[in-house]
Motif scaffolding. Structure first.
Motif, PDB file in Angstrom:
ATOM      1  N   MET A 169      -8.545  -0.733   1.408  1.00 49.45           N
ATOM      2  CA  MET A 169      -7.222  -1.352   1.463  1.00 49.45           C
ATOM      3  C   MET A 169      -7.046  -2.323   0.300  1.00 49.45           C
ATOM      4  N   GLU A 170      -8.105  -3.012  -0.044  1.00 44.28           N
ATOM      5  CA  GLU A 170      -8.034  -3.942  -1.175  1.00 44.28           C
ATOM      6  C   GLU A 170      -7.687  -3.191  -2.461  1.00 44.28           C
ATOM      7  N   ASP A 171      -8.315  -2.041  -2.653  1.00 45.96           N
ATOM      8  CA  ASP A 171      -8.002  -1.237  -3.841  1.00 45.96           C
ATOM      9  C   ASP A 171      -6.523  -0.845  -3.873  1.00 45.96           C
ATOM     10  N   MET A 172      -5.965  -0.638  -2.691  1.00 48.13           N
ATOM     11  CA  MET A 172      -4.567  -0.179  -2.636  1.00 48.13           C
ATOM     12  C   MET A 172      -3.568  -1.297  -2.924  1.00 48.13           C
ATOM     13  N   PRO A 224       0.831  -1.208   0.000  1.00 41.98           N
ATOM     14  CA  PRO A 224       0.000   0.000   0.000  1.00 41.98           C
ATOM     15  C   PRO A 224       0.864   1.256   0.000  1.00 41.98           C
ATOM     16  N   ASP A 225       0.262   2.371  -0.372  1.00 43.38           N
ATOM     17  CA  ASP A 225       1.053   3.598  -0.534  1.00 43.38           C
ATOM     18  C   ASP A 225       1.564   4.147   0.793  1.00 43.38           C
ATOM     19  N   GLY A 226       2.257   5.260   0.703  1.00 48.83           N
ATOM     20  CA  GLY A 226       2.937   5.831   1.855  1.00 48.83           C
ATOM     21  C   GLY A 226       2.032   6.256   2.992  1.00 48.83           C
ATOM     22  N   GLU A 227       0.749   6.397   2.733  1.00 52.90           N
ATOM     23  CA  GLU A 227      -0.158   6.793   3.812  1.00 52.90           C
ATOM     24  C   GLU A 227      -0.409   5.655   4.783  1.00 52.90           C
ATOM     25  N   THR A 228      -0.005   4.459   4.372  1.00 54.07           N
ATOM     26  CA  THR A 228      -0.267   3.278   5.188  1.00 54.07           C
ATOM     27  C   THR A 228       1.020   2.800   5.843  1.00 54.07           C
ATOM     28  N   THR A 229       0.929   2.441   7.112  1.00 52.18           N
ATOM     29  CA  THR A 229       2.114   1.935   7.807  1.00 52.18           C
ATOM     30  C   THR A 229       1.884   0.489   8.230  1.00 52.18           C
ATOM     31  N   VAL A 230       2.973  -0.245   8.258  1.00 53.32           N
ATOM     32  CA  VAL A 230       2.912  -1.636   8.696  1.00 53.32           C
ATOM     33  C   VAL A 230       3.199  -1.656  10.196  1.00 53.32           C
ATOM     34  N   ARG A 231       2.216  -2.078  10.977  1.00 52.45           N
ATOM     35  CA  ARG A 231       2.403  -2.099  12.423  1.00 52.45           C
ATOM     36  C   ARG A 231       2.876  -3.465  12.914  1.00 52.45           C
ATOM     37  N   TYR A 232       2.603  -4.484  12.153  1.00 55.70           N
ATOM     38  CA  TYR A 232       3.024  -5.832  12.574  1.00 55.70           C
ATOM     39  C   TYR A 232       3.196  -6.694  11.340  1.00 55.70           C
ATOM     40  N   LEU A 233       4.223  -7.521  11.361  1.00 57.34           N
ATOM     41  CA  LEU A 233       4.444  -8.476  10.271  1.00 57.34           C
ATOM     42  C   LEU A 233       4.903  -9.784  10.889  1.00 57.34           C
ATOM     43  N   GLY A 234       4.110 -10.821  10.717  1.00 58.89           N
ATOM     44  CA  GLY A 234       4.464 -12.119  11.300  1.00 58.89           C
ATOM     45  C   GLY A 234       3.790 -13.240  10.537  1.00 58.89           C
ATOM     46  N   LYS A 235       3.620 -14.370  11.179  1.00 57.38           N
ATOM     47  CA  LYS A 235       2.981 -15.516  10.541  1.00 57.38           C
ATOM     48  C   LYS A 235       1.715 -15.865  11.313  1.00 57.38           C
ATOM     49  N   ILE A 255      -6.691 -12.288   2.477  1.00 54.94           N
ATOM     50  CA  ILE A 255      -7.860 -12.033   3.313  1.00 54.94           C
ATOM     51  C   ILE A 255      -7.641 -10.683   3.986  1.00 54.94           C
ATOM     52  N   LEU A 256      -8.606  -9.811   3.856  1.00 50.82           N
ATOM     53  CA  LEU A 256      -8.550  -8.505   4.515  1.00 50.82           C
ATOM     54  C   LEU A 256      -9.602  -8.482   5.609  1.00 50.82           C
ATOM     55  N   ILE A 257      -9.202  -8.107   6.802  1.00 45.07           N
ATOM     56  CA  ILE A 257     -10.133  -8.111   7.932  1.00 45.07           C
ATOM     57  C   ILE A 257     -10.186  -6.718   8.533  1.00 45.07           C
ATOM     58  N   PHE A 275      -2.023   0.130   9.147  1.00 44.82           N
ATOM     59  CA  PHE A 275      -2.781   1.285   9.630  1.00 44.82           C
ATOM     60  C   PHE A 275      -2.793   2.343   8.531  1.00 44.82           C
ATOM     61  N   GLY A 276      -3.988   2.636   8.053  1.00 38.98           N
ATOM     62  CA  GLY A 276      -4.126   3.662   7.022  1.00 38.98           C
ATOM     63  C   GLY A 276      -4.792   4.890   7.617  1.00 38.98           C
ATOM     64  N   PRO A 277      -5.095   5.842   6.768  1.00 40.58           N
ATOM     65  CA  PRO A 277      -5.730   7.075   7.248  1.00 40.58           C
ATOM     66  C   PRO A 277      -7.085   6.807   7.898  1.00 40.58           C
ATOM     67  N   TRP A 278      -7.705   5.692   7.559  1.00 42.54           N
ATOM     68  CA  TRP A 278      -9.048   5.423   8.078  1.00 42.54           C
ATOM     69  C   TRP A 278      -9.052   4.294   9.106  1.00 42.54           C
ATOM     70  N   GLY A 279      -7.901   3.902   9.580  1.00 40.89           N
ATOM     71  CA  GLY A 279      -7.879   2.931  10.670  1.00 40.89           C
ATOM     72  C   GLY A 279      -7.114   1.668  10.341  1.00 40.89           C
ATOM     73  N   LYS A 280      -7.360   0.638  11.140  1.00 39.69           N
ATOM     74  CA  LYS A 280      -6.596  -0.609  11.050  1.00 39.69           C
ATOM     75  C   LYS A 280      -7.274  -1.607  10.112  1.00 39.69           C
ATOM     76  N   VAL A 281      -6.449  -2.243   9.290  1.00 39.26           N
ATOM     77  CA  VAL A 281      -6.913  -3.359   8.465  1.00 39.26           C
ATOM     78  C   VAL A 281      -5.860  -4.464   8.556  1.00 39.26           C
ATOM     79  N   THR A 282      -6.317  -5.674   8.779  1.00 42.04           N
ATOM     80  CA  THR A 282      -5.390  -6.804   8.813  1.00 42.04           C
ATOM     81  C   THR A 282      -5.388  -7.485   7.451  1.00 42.04           C
ATOM     82  N   LEU A 283      -4.198  -7.788   6.992  1.00 42.16           N
ATOM     83  CA  LEU A 283      -4.049  -8.482   5.701  1.00 42.16           C
ATOM     84  C   LEU A 283      -3.368  -9.821   5.951  1.00 42.16           C
ATOM     85  N   ILE A 284      -3.980 -10.873   5.498  1.00 40.52           N
ATOM     86  CA  ILE A 284      -3.369 -12.205   5.608  1.00 40.52           C
ATOM     87  C   ILE A 284      -3.119 -12.728   4.188  1.00 40.52           C
TER      88      ILE A 284
END
Lengths: 169, 235
Positions: free
Chosen positions: B230-233, B153-164, B218-220, B178-187
């Motif tokens: 987030m999916e669009d991004m 995702p673009d620069g407006e989004t930050t990765v807060r956690y990366l694991g398995k 999967i986006l949650i 974490f994007g401008p509109w809140g948290k989204v989990t991507l699996i």
């Protein structure tokens, strides 16, 4: 049907051994994602086969054996030819050594052949005795000792305190 | 004991010491120095093998293998199905008022559906994982995304956690964004078939599960609109 006791035991095994199994797996495959998969699969198989564990005191070696088998299955491990009869005196007299840091030592660990690395990991990471390693690797105890000796000799080049080592009298 | 025998035993196990070997080093200064040298090496080997263990490994193992009482599983499955159905009927049980209705592709799912499992994982384990502040390597994430034909995702989004995390039949990459509109989990699910795109709503969370190349994602989120943004991004 597994009992609550079995579940409690399983959780205790996970808490006690997952970290060292991960490190063992990592050094076997050198890939952190594959290593985690191997540990996950190891515990999944252990969970499914809990009732087959005859000696509760042998949990650790049982888990390591499952992981070894999973790794072998994954990579269809080839048999590595190892010369067990190499002259040890020649090895002990080796003096090549370069002062190095942990990174270089890790690189050297990665360059060890699997047949030499594995008993070393089982001893250093797992804390197993030569006899236990021999059982797990289906080798003689003497062969395990020889492989451990050769592994350490190969890594000895990264010891920084070589000055005091002299040839055998 | 000869020097050769002594050194052979030291190299095979520096921590081991027999009475014979003790007697030998009492007499042989060279072998005493050799023992000291090898023990120093052993200490460095012990440190070198201590590669970092992934955060949350124990929890992921336990989650994957946990065996709840059957009655609880059945109750949970029914609850999931009811919530999904309710989402279809009321157009918004799990949505914010301004959001679009759950689309026709919303599916009735039980707890074994990958998206429902992902929601359970997020609710039960993510809060603890986020405390670990494991931001991960962006290059690894980029590579995982690229394997599925996705992008970071673009620069407006930050990765807060990366694991398995566990997914049906294996392990997936677990990314908290974490994007401008809140948290989204991507699996990210690699090398495993993900069926047709579906949207699952369980326990006040919405998950979009969709195939991508040899796997899927999967986006949650607690908001369908947020998950879609987030999916669009990433597409």
């Amino acid at each position: 049907m597994l009992t609550d006791r079995a579940r409690t035991d399983f959780e205790r095994w996970v808490r006690a051994y997952s970290a060292e199994l991960y490190r063992y797996a990592y050094w076997l495959c050198r890939d952190r994602f594959v290593a985690e998969d191997l540990v996950q699969e190891t515990f999944s198989r252990a969970w499914q086969a809990t009732q087959q564990l005859r000696d509760p005191h042998a949990v650790k070696s049982w888990l390591y054996t499952i992981l070894r088998n999973e790794h072998a299955r994954l990579y269809e491990r080839k048999r590595f030819d190892i010369d067990e009869d190499h002259d040890l005196a020649e090895l002990v007299d080796a003096t090549a050594a370069d002062p190095s840091d942990g990174i270089a030592l890790r690189e050297s660990l990665g360059r060890l052949s699997p047949g030499h690395l594995e008993p070393l990991l089982l001893q250093v990471v797992g804390g197993f005795s030569c006899a236990e390693i021999a059982t797990m690797m289906k080798l003689t105890e003497g062969a395990v000792m020889t492989r451990l000796t050769r592994a350490r000799m190969a890594l000895r080049g990264h010891s920084s305190s070589r000055a005091s080592v002299r040839a055998i009298r | 004991m000869s020097c050769l025998d002594f050194r052979r035993s030291v190299l095979a196990g520096p921590g081991l010491r027999s009475m014979d070997s003790q007697a030998h080093i009492d007499e042989c200064a060279d072998c005493r120095a050799f023992l000291h040298h090898i023990r120093g090496l052993e200490s460095r080997i012990s440190e070198a093998v201590l590669v970092p263990v992934p955060e949350g490994l124990e929890e992921r193992i336990l989650l994957r293998n946990e065996s709840r009482p059957r009655i609880r599983r059945a109750r949970y499955a029914v609850a999931a199905a009811i919530l999904v159905t309710a989402g279809l009927l009321t157009q918004g049980v799990t949505q914010r008022a301004h959001e679009p209705a759950l689309p026709a592709s919303t599916v009735a799912a039980d707890e074994t559906h990958a998206a429902a499992m992902a929601i359970s994982f997020v609710l039960e384990h993510e809060p603890k994982l986020l405390h670990q502040d494991q931001q991960g390597d962006p290059a690894v994430l980029r590579e995982s995304l690229a394997r599925l034909g996705l992008r970071l995702p673009d620069g407006e989004t930050t990765v807060r956690y990366l694991g398995k995390c566990p997914v049906p039949g294996g392990t997936g990459d677990h990314v908290v964004l974490f994007g401008p509109w809140g948290k989204v989990t991507l699996i990210l699910v690699a090398d495993q078939r993900v069926p047709q795109r579906s949207i699952v709503s369980v326990r006040e969370q919405v998950a979009i599960a969709a195939p991508a190349r040899d796997g899927g994602y999967i986006l949650i989120s607690d908001s369908l609109a947020q998950a879609k943004r987030m999916e669009d991004m990433i597409l």
